[in-house]
Write a protein that holds these residues in place. Structure first.
Motif, PDB file in Angstrom:
ATOM      1  N   LEU A 197       0.872  -1.068   0.444  1.00 12.21           N
ATOM      2  CA  LEU A 197       0.058  -0.002   0.169  1.00 12.21           C
ATOM      3  C   LEU A 197       1.283   1.423  -0.069  1.00 12.21           C
ATOM      4  N   SER A 202      -5.402   0.777  -3.240  1.00 12.68           N
ATOM      5  CA  SER A 202      -5.815   1.241  -2.069  1.00 12.68           C
ATOM      6  C   SER A 202      -5.945  -0.307  -1.633  1.00 12.68           C
ATOM      7  N   GLU A 203      -6.054  -1.443  -0.516  1.00 10.96           N
ATOM      8  CA  GLU A 203      -6.722  -2.678   0.175  1.00 10.96           C
ATOM      9  C   GLU A 203      -7.913  -3.197  -0.994  1.00 10.96           C
ATOM     10  N   ASP A 205      -8.538  -2.416  -3.592  1.00 10.69           N
ATOM     11  CA  ASP A 205      -8.193  -2.618  -5.440  1.00 10.69           C
ATOM     12  C   ASP A 205      -7.020  -3.915  -5.460  1.00 10.69           C
TER      13      ASP A 205
END
Length: 234
Positions: A197, A202-203, A205
Motif C-alpha cells: 500500500l 487501496s487494499e 483495489d
C-alpha cells in the motif's frame, strides 16, 4: 520460495512522495499557460493542487511511451521519441523516498539465500540509476524495464524472463507490487502476487488479485515467517 521480484515505483519507493513533485515540475515545464497546465494534468489524471496522482491514473503502472501518448495530443510540435527520451532522462533525477530503509531489508533477504530482482514499467536505464542512487544496486540479480525486450506488465513476459534467467519455477517467485498491473502479471506468470500500500491503490483495489496485501515491503519478513509456519503446520 526462492526469489522476490519487486516493482519499483510505489513498492521500493513511495509513489506520491517520489513522483508527485517531479510530475508537477514536468507538467509546468511543458505548459504554455495555466489552462494548458490543467489540461496536461487532466490527461494523466494528476492532482495539481495536491501534487499527487489520482488512483485511476494510467501513469501509475504505465511506461514512458504510454505517458507520452497521453500528453502528445496536447503538445503540438513534439515528436514522440523526443518526449519519451525527455521523460526518461528527467525520471533518472527524481528524488527517491523509500517507505522503509531498503538496504538492511534487502540484505536480510539475500542472507536467506533469496534471489532478488526489479521488474518495472519504467525504463531499464532509469531503474539501474535509481538502484545505484539508493545504494542497493548490487543486491539485485536482475533489473528489468519496459524496454528490456521482454514486454511490460501486466504481460507476464518480463516476470518469466527473470525466472528463466535463473532456472526458477515461477511458483517459487513472489512478485511484489502496488498496482493491479503487477498482480495481474504475477498471476499470468504463475507467481504469487503480493500487494503493498505504498502506492496510490487501496487494499480494496489489490485484495481481489493478491495473495496478501501489506502496508509496505517492510512487512514482508513477517509475512514470510507466517508462510513458513503455515507450511510446517500443514
Amino acid at each position: 520460495m526462492q526469489a522476490i521480484l519487486f516493482d519499483k515505483d510505489g513498492t521500493l519507493f513511495d509513489f506520491d512522495a517520489t513522483w508527485g513533485a517531479w510530475a508537477s515540475g514536468q507538467l509546468k515545464a511543458l505548459a504554455r499557460s495555466e489552462l494548458h497546465l490543467r489540461g496536461l494534468a487532466a490527461a494523466i489524471a494528476f492532482d495539481l493542487d495536491h501534487a499527487r496522482f489520482y488512483p485511476q491514473s494510467p501513469v501509475i503502472a504505465g511506461t514512458a511511451g504510454e505517458v507520452a501518448d497521453l500528453l502528445l495530443p496536447l503538445l503540438p510540435g513534439y515528436e514522440r521519441a523526443d518526449l519519451i527520451a525527455s521523460l526518461d532522462a528527467a525520471a533518472q533525477q527524481v528524488p527517491l523516498v523509500a517507505p522503509v530503509p531498503l538496504r538492511p531489508l534487502l540484505e536480510t533477504f539475500r542472507a536467506q539465500g533469496l534471489r532478488l530482482g526489479i521488474c518495472t514499467n519504467d525504463s531499464e536505464a532509469t531503474a539501474h540509476t535509481h538502484a545505484r542512487r539508493a545504494e542497493i544496486h548490487e543486491l539485485f540479480d536482475m533489473i528489468i524495464g519496459y524496454d528490456s525486450g521482454f514486454g511490460a506488465k501486466p504481460e507476464p513476459g518480463p516476470l518469466l524472463a527473470f525466472a528463466d534467467r535463473f532456472g526458477l519455477d515461477p511458483s517459487a517467485v513472489v512478485m511484489v507490487g502496488d498496482s493491479r498491473h503487477d498482480l495481474y502479471a504475477a498471476r499470468a506468470a504463475g507467481m504469487r502476487g503480493l500487494g503493498v500500500l505504498s502506492g496510490p491503490a487501496s487494499e480494496a483495489d489489490l485484495a481481489p488479485v493478491a495473495v496478501a496485501v501489506l502496508p509496505d515491503i517492510g512487512a514482508i519478513p513477517e509475512w514470510l515467517r507466517q508462510q513458513g509456519r503455515a507450511g510446517r503446520d500443514g
